[in-house]
Design a protein around this motif. Structure first.
Motif, PDB file in Angstrom:
ATOM      1  N   ASN A  94     -61.911 -45.859 -13.550  1.00  0.00           N
ATOM      2  CA  ASN A  94     -62.839 -46.981 -13.539  1.00  0.00           C
ATOM      3  C   ASN A  94     -63.223 -47.515 -14.907  1.00  0.00           C
ATOM      4  O   ASN A  94     -64.207 -48.236 -15.014  1.00  0.00           O
ATOM      5  CB  ASN A  94     -64.096 -46.582 -12.772  1.00  0.00           C
ATOM      6  CG  ASN A  94     -63.782 -46.302 -11.319  1.00  0.00           C
ATOM      7  OD1 ASN A  94     -63.186 -47.126 -10.644  1.00  0.00           O
ATOM      8  ND2 ASN A  94     -64.165 -45.126 -10.846  1.00  0.00           N
ATOM      9  N   LYS A  95     -62.486 -47.180 -15.923  1.00  0.00           N
ATOM     10  CA  LYS A  95     -62.856 -47.734 -17.222  1.00  0.00           C
ATOM     11  C   LYS A  95     -61.614 -47.979 -18.060  1.00  0.00           C
ATOM     12  O   LYS A  95     -60.557 -47.411 -17.834  1.00  0.00           O
ATOM     13  CB  LYS A  95     -63.794 -46.784 -17.962  1.00  0.00           C
ATOM     14  CG  LYS A  95     -63.205 -45.412 -18.261  1.00  0.00           C
ATOM     15  CD  LYS A  95     -64.221 -44.526 -18.945  1.00  0.00           C
ATOM     16  CE  LYS A  95     -63.616 -43.199 -19.348  1.00  0.00           C
ATOM     17  NZ  LYS A  95     -63.391 -42.326 -18.177  1.00  0.00           N
TER      18      LYS A  95
ATOM     19  N   ASN B  30     -70.007 -56.905  -9.045  1.00  0.00           N
ATOM     20  CA  ASN B  30     -70.807 -55.743  -8.699  1.00  0.00           C
ATOM     21  C   ASN B  30     -70.654 -54.596  -9.692  1.00  0.00           C
ATOM     22  O   ASN B  30     -71.404 -53.627  -9.647  1.00  0.00           O
ATOM     23  CB  ASN B  30     -70.503 -55.271  -7.276  1.00  0.00           C
ATOM     24  CG  ASN B  30     -69.018 -55.063  -7.050  1.00  0.00           C
ATOM     25  OD1 ASN B  30     -68.280 -54.696  -7.962  1.00  0.00           O
ATOM     26  ND2 ASN B  30     -68.573 -55.292  -5.827  1.00  0.00           N
ATOM     27  N   ARG B  31     -69.694 -54.693 -10.602  1.00  0.00           N
ATOM     28  CA  ARG B  31     -69.559 -53.656 -11.632  1.00  0.00           C
ATOM     29  C   ARG B  31     -70.009 -54.182 -12.983  1.00  0.00           C
ATOM     30  O   ARG B  31     -69.717 -55.324 -13.343  1.00  0.00           O
ATOM     31  CB  ARG B  31     -68.119 -53.171 -11.719  1.00  0.00           C
ATOM     32  CG  ARG B  31     -67.727 -52.287 -10.545  1.00  0.00           C
ATOM     33  CD  ARG B  31     -66.457 -51.540 -10.820  1.00  0.00           C
ATOM     34  NE  ARG B  31     -66.113 -50.675  -9.705  1.00  0.00           N
ATOM     35  CZ  ARG B  31     -65.019 -49.949  -9.638  1.00  0.00           C
ATOM     36  NH1 ARG B  31     -64.159 -49.984 -10.637  1.00  0.00           N
ATOM     37  NH2 ARG B  31     -64.776 -49.179  -8.601  1.00  0.00           N
ATOM     38  N   TYR B  33     -70.447 -52.832 -17.161  1.00  0.00           N
ATOM     39  CA  TYR B  33     -70.054 -51.825 -18.137  1.00  0.00           C
ATOM     40  C   TYR B  33     -70.787 -52.071 -19.457  1.00  0.00           C
ATOM     41  O   TYR B  33     -71.026 -53.209 -19.840  1.00  0.00           O
ATOM     42  CB  TYR B  33     -68.557 -51.900 -18.424  1.00  0.00           C
ATOM     43  CG  TYR B  33     -67.667 -51.667 -17.234  1.00  0.00           C
ATOM     44  CD1 TYR B  33     -67.469 -52.665 -16.279  1.00  0.00           C
ATOM     45  CD2 TYR B  33     -67.002 -50.458 -17.071  1.00  0.00           C
ATOM     46  CE1 TYR B  33     -66.635 -52.456 -15.184  1.00  0.00           C
ATOM     47  CE2 TYR B  33     -66.164 -50.248 -15.981  1.00  0.00           C
ATOM     48  CZ  TYR B  33     -65.993 -51.242 -15.048  1.00  0.00           C
ATOM     49  OH  TYR B  33     -65.172 -51.029 -13.970  1.00  0.00           O
ATOM     50  N   TYR B  48     -71.023 -47.138 -16.876  1.00  0.00           N
ATOM     51  CA  TYR B  48     -70.819 -48.260 -15.976  1.00  0.00           C
ATOM     52  C   TYR B  48     -71.601 -48.073 -14.674  1.00  0.00           C
ATOM     53  O   TYR B  48     -71.955 -46.966 -14.287  1.00  0.00           O
ATOM     54  CB  TYR B  48     -69.339 -48.519 -15.715  1.00  0.00           C
ATOM     55  CG  TYR B  48     -68.736 -47.883 -14.486  1.00  0.00           C
ATOM     56  CD1 TYR B  48     -68.200 -46.600 -14.549  1.00  0.00           C
ATOM     57  CD2 TYR B  48     -68.658 -48.574 -13.287  1.00  0.00           C
ATOM     58  CE1 TYR B  48     -67.624 -46.027 -13.435  1.00  0.00           C
ATOM     59  CE2 TYR B  48     -68.082 -48.007 -12.171  1.00  0.00           C
ATOM     60  CZ  TYR B  48     -67.553 -46.735 -12.241  1.00  0.00           C
ATOM     61  OH  TYR B  48     -66.980 -46.159 -11.139  1.00  0.00           O
ATOM     62  N   GLN B  50     -71.946 -49.425 -10.540  1.00  0.00           N
ATOM     63  CA  GLN B  50     -71.449 -50.085  -9.336  1.00  0.00           C
ATOM     64  C   GLN B  50     -72.707 -50.503  -8.600  1.00  0.00           C
ATOM     65  O   GLN B  50     -73.448 -49.655  -8.085  1.00  0.00           O
ATOM     66  CB  GLN B  50     -70.616 -49.137  -8.489  1.00  0.00           C
ATOM     67  CG  GLN B  50     -70.180 -49.705  -7.162  1.00  0.00           C
ATOM     68  CD  GLN B  50     -68.927 -50.564  -7.277  1.00  0.00           C
ATOM     69  OE1 GLN B  50     -68.111 -50.379  -8.183  1.00  0.00           O
ATOM     70  NE2 GLN B  50     -68.770 -51.499  -6.370  1.00  0.00           N
ATOM     71  N   SER B  94     -68.482 -57.253 -17.082  1.00  0.00           N
ATOM     72  CA  SER B  94     -68.637 -57.145 -15.638  1.00  0.00           C
ATOM     73  C   SER B  94     -67.312 -57.422 -14.951  1.00  0.00           C
ATOM     74  O   SER B  94     -66.400 -58.027 -15.537  1.00  0.00           O
ATOM     75  CB  SER B  94     -69.725 -58.098 -15.127  1.00  0.00           C
ATOM     76  OG  SER B  94     -69.322 -59.454 -15.210  1.00  0.00           O
ATOM     77  N   GLY B  97     -64.939 -55.448  -9.403  1.00  0.00           N
ATOM     78  CA  GLY B  97     -64.766 -54.106  -8.891  1.00  0.00           C
ATOM     79  C   GLY B  97     -63.481 -53.964  -8.111  1.00  0.00           C
ATOM     80  O   GLY B  97     -63.123 -52.894  -7.664  1.00  0.00           O
TER      81      GLY B  97
END
Lengths: 108, 116
Positions: A94-95, B30-31, B33, B48, B50, B94, B97
């Motif tokens: 996720n990154k 919706n994400r 960072y 990050y 969610q 952002s 997601g």
């Protein structure tokens, strides 16, 4: 996350193709290759990404070798505005994990 | 402008003071960072979210750092008792997601912190 290796800097003549290499020899089968760039004093900007096949969009082309251990970002007709730091990133999860990137200087 | 916005763009503070940065992501993303970038280096991942849930934090995020996203919209990053080593650009990004679709993070212009 797999690590990437890029040359620290490159020069390119305006109007010519810029070919930026990246080695990612430890990449695994489900890891994507991403390219971002960062123009001075701005946030990074997405360019392109791929898994196995070569990809092309309005900004660039991405060539991934068959063994997926390296890739090349191609800017077909570089302009002065393409002068930036270019980051090659292998992502899993996720990154994004950025390296130091390649400083591309486009010269007139 | 419908991009990611960050505030303030520049902050100068004295060592030991607290600072807070705000990030407003693209509305449907919706994400969210947070990254930190020092001179000559690539951005380093910090954390990050969610929606409102903070799902991952880097070891770089010491106890003096705290991030929140209370309603799943904007986010704040607070640094307590700042140190000179905290001087950096703090970047927010952002995404929808849906990584499989575009893999694209949209970054803001960053908040530059200088600790004297």
């Amino acid at each position: 996350d797999a690590k990437t290796t890029q040359p620290p800097s490159m020069d390119c003549a305006e109007g010519r193709a810029a070919n930026l290499p990246c080695n990612h020899s430890t990449i695994s089968g489900n890891e994507y290759v991403y390219w971002y760039r960062q123009i001075h004093s701005q946030g990074p900007q997405y360019i392109i990404h791929g898994l196995k096949n070569n990809e092309t969009n309005e900004m660039a082309s991405l060539i991934i070798t068959e063994d997926r251990k390296s890739s090349t970002l191609i800017l077909p007709h570089a302009t002065l505005r393409d002068t930036a730091v270019y980051y090659c990133i292998v992502r899993y999860g996720n990154k994004l994990v950025f390296g130091a990137g390649t400083i591309l200087r486009v010269k007139s | 402008d419908t991009g990611v916005s960050q505030d303030p763009r520049h902050k100068i503070t004295k060592r030991g003071q607290n600072v807070t940065f705000r990030c407003d992501p693209i509305s449907e993303h919706n994400r969210l960072y947070w990254y930190r970038q020092t001179l000559g280096q690539g951005p380093e991942f910090l954390t990050y979210f969610q929606n409102e849930a903070q799902l991952e934090k880097s070891r770089l995020l010491s106890d003096r750092f705290s991030a929140e996203r209370p309603k799943g919209s904007f986010s704040t990053l607070e640094i307590q008792r700042t140190e000179q080593g905290d001087s950096a650009m703090y970047l927010c990004a952002s995404s929808l997601g849906l990584w499989a679709d575009t893999g694209e993070l949209f970054f803001g212009e960053g908040s530059r912190l200088t600790v004297l």
